[in-house]
Design a protein around this motif. Sequence first.
Motif, short mmCIF file in Angstrom:
data_model
loop_
_atom_site.label_atom_id
_atom_site.label_comp_id
_atom_site.label_asym_id
_atom_site.label_seq_id
_atom_site.Cartn_x
_atom_site.Cartn_y
_atom_site.Cartn_z
N MET A 1 -33.24 14.02 10.90
CA MET A 1 -33.85 12.75 10.60
C MET A 1 -33.03 11.63 11.22
O MET A 1 -31.81 11.64 11.17
CB MET A 1 -33.93 12.54 9.08
CG MET A 1 -34.55 11.23 8.69
SD MET A 1 -34.69 11.07 6.90
CE MET A 1 -33.84 9.55 6.66
N ILE A 2 -33.71 10.66 11.82
CA ILE A 2 -33.07 9.49 12.41
C ILE A 2 -33.47 8.28 11.57
O ILE A 2 -34.64 8.11 11.23
CB ILE A 2 -33.53 9.28 13.87
CG1 ILE A 2 -33.31 10.54 14.71
CG2 ILE A 2 -32.83 8.05 14.47
CD1 ILE A 2 -31.89 11.02 14.78
N ARG A 3 -32.48 7.46 11.23
CA ARG A 3 -32.76 6.26 10.45
C ARG A 3 -31.84 5.14 10.90
O ARG A 3 -30.80 5.38 11.52
CB ARG A 3 -32.57 6.54 8.96
CG ARG A 3 -31.15 6.93 8.59
CD ARG A 3 -30.96 7.03 7.09
NE ARG A 3 -29.63 7.50 6.76
CZ ARG A 3 -28.52 6.76 6.77
NH1 ARG A 3 -28.57 5.49 7.14
NH2 ARG A 3 -27.35 7.28 6.44
N ARG A 4 -32.26 3.92 10.58
CA ARG A 4 -31.40 2.77 10.85
C ARG A 4 -30.17 2.86 9.95
O ARG A 4 -30.27 3.27 8.79
CB ARG A 4 -32.13 1.45 10.53
CG ARG A 4 -33.24 1.06 11.48
CD ARG A 4 -32.77 0.63 12.86
NE ARG A 4 -31.89 -0.51 12.91
CZ ARG A 4 -32.26 -1.74 13.21
NH1 ARG A 4 -33.52 -2.02 13.46
NH2 ARG A 4 -31.38 -2.71 13.24
N HIS B 1 -28.19 3.51 14.67
CA HIS B 1 -29.04 4.53 14.05
C HIS B 1 -28.16 5.73 13.71
O HIS B 1 -27.18 6.01 14.41
CB HIS B 1 -30.15 4.97 15.00
CG HIS B 1 -31.25 3.97 15.12
ND1 HIS B 1 -31.15 2.83 15.88
CD2 HIS B 1 -32.48 3.95 14.56
CE1 HIS B 1 -32.27 2.15 15.78
NE2 HIS B 1 -33.10 2.80 14.99
N ASP C 1 -22.93 3.04 5.65
CA ASP C 1 -22.66 4.02 6.72
C ASP C 1 -21.43 3.66 7.55
O ASP C 1 -20.95 4.47 8.34
CB ASP C 1 -23.85 4.12 7.69
CG ASP C 1 -25.06 4.76 7.08
OD1 ASP C 1 -24.91 5.77 6.35
OD2 ASP C 1 -26.18 4.27 7.34
N THR D 1 -38.20 2.20 20.22
CA THR D 1 -37.92 0.80 19.94
C THR D 1 -38.22 -0.06 21.17
O THR D 1 -38.84 -1.13 21.05
CB THR D 1 -36.46 0.62 19.49
OG1 THR D 1 -36.24 1.38 18.30
CG2 THR D 1 -36.11 -0.84 19.23
N GLU E 1 -35.70 7.66 19.56
CA GLU E 1 -35.87 6.51 18.67
C GLU E 1 -35.58 5.21 19.41
O GLU E 1 -36.30 4.21 19.23
CB GLU E 1 -34.98 6.63 17.44
CG GLU E 1 -35.15 5.51 16.45
CD GLU E 1 -36.57 5.40 15.88
OE1 GLU E 1 -36.96 4.27 15.50
OE2 GLU E 1 -37.30 6.42 15.82
N GLU F 1 -29.15 12.36 10.69
CA GLU F 1 -28.74 13.10 9.50
C GLU F 1 -29.05 14.57 9.65
O GLU F 1 -30.12 14.95 10.15
CB GLU F 1 -29.49 12.56 8.26
CG GLU F 1 -29.02 11.21 7.83
CD GLU F 1 -29.69 10.75 6.54
OE1 GLU F 1 -30.78 11.27 6.20
OE2 GLU F 1 -29.12 9.87 5.88
#
Length: 157
Positions: free
Chosen positions: A1-4, A51, A9, A106, A102, A54
């Motif tokens: 999973m990729i997230r901001r 980013h 963090d 963007t 990702e 995970e």
Amino acid sequence: MIRRAVESDVPEIFAMVRELAEYERALEEVRADEEHLREALFGQNPAAFAHIAEGEAGEAVGFALWFLNFSTWRGVHGIYLEDLYVRPSARGGGYGKALLTELARTCVERGYERLEWSVLKWNRPSIDFYEALGARPQEEWDVYRLTDDALKQLGTV
């Protein structure tokens, strides 16, 4: 999973920055600390973005840290990828490609026309990975940098 990335963090991103610097044989050049990173990413006027990739258990296994650049020829922003790092234990799991995907998404969504980065000439695994995605080196350009004493000398003229 990729997230901001979120502010919590920062310690993990900073740990991976140090891992990357060690891999690039330049750990002694890291002068930043967590507070520098926190301010750049989440301060009053953020100048950089990140980013997180995970793993299966929700742990951070990689990151991409980037900022906006601008093309006067195209008249639009682009993304400059400062760091892309996937921990050795997670390499080959698709995380690097997912992070780049990702960032490309963007760019497309925001109308940016470039996604650029630098890679060390000796880093053949990364070069092969980038070229497999369709990235091409810009051989007509050389990167120049002013730092330390040379920067101070020019900046105090």
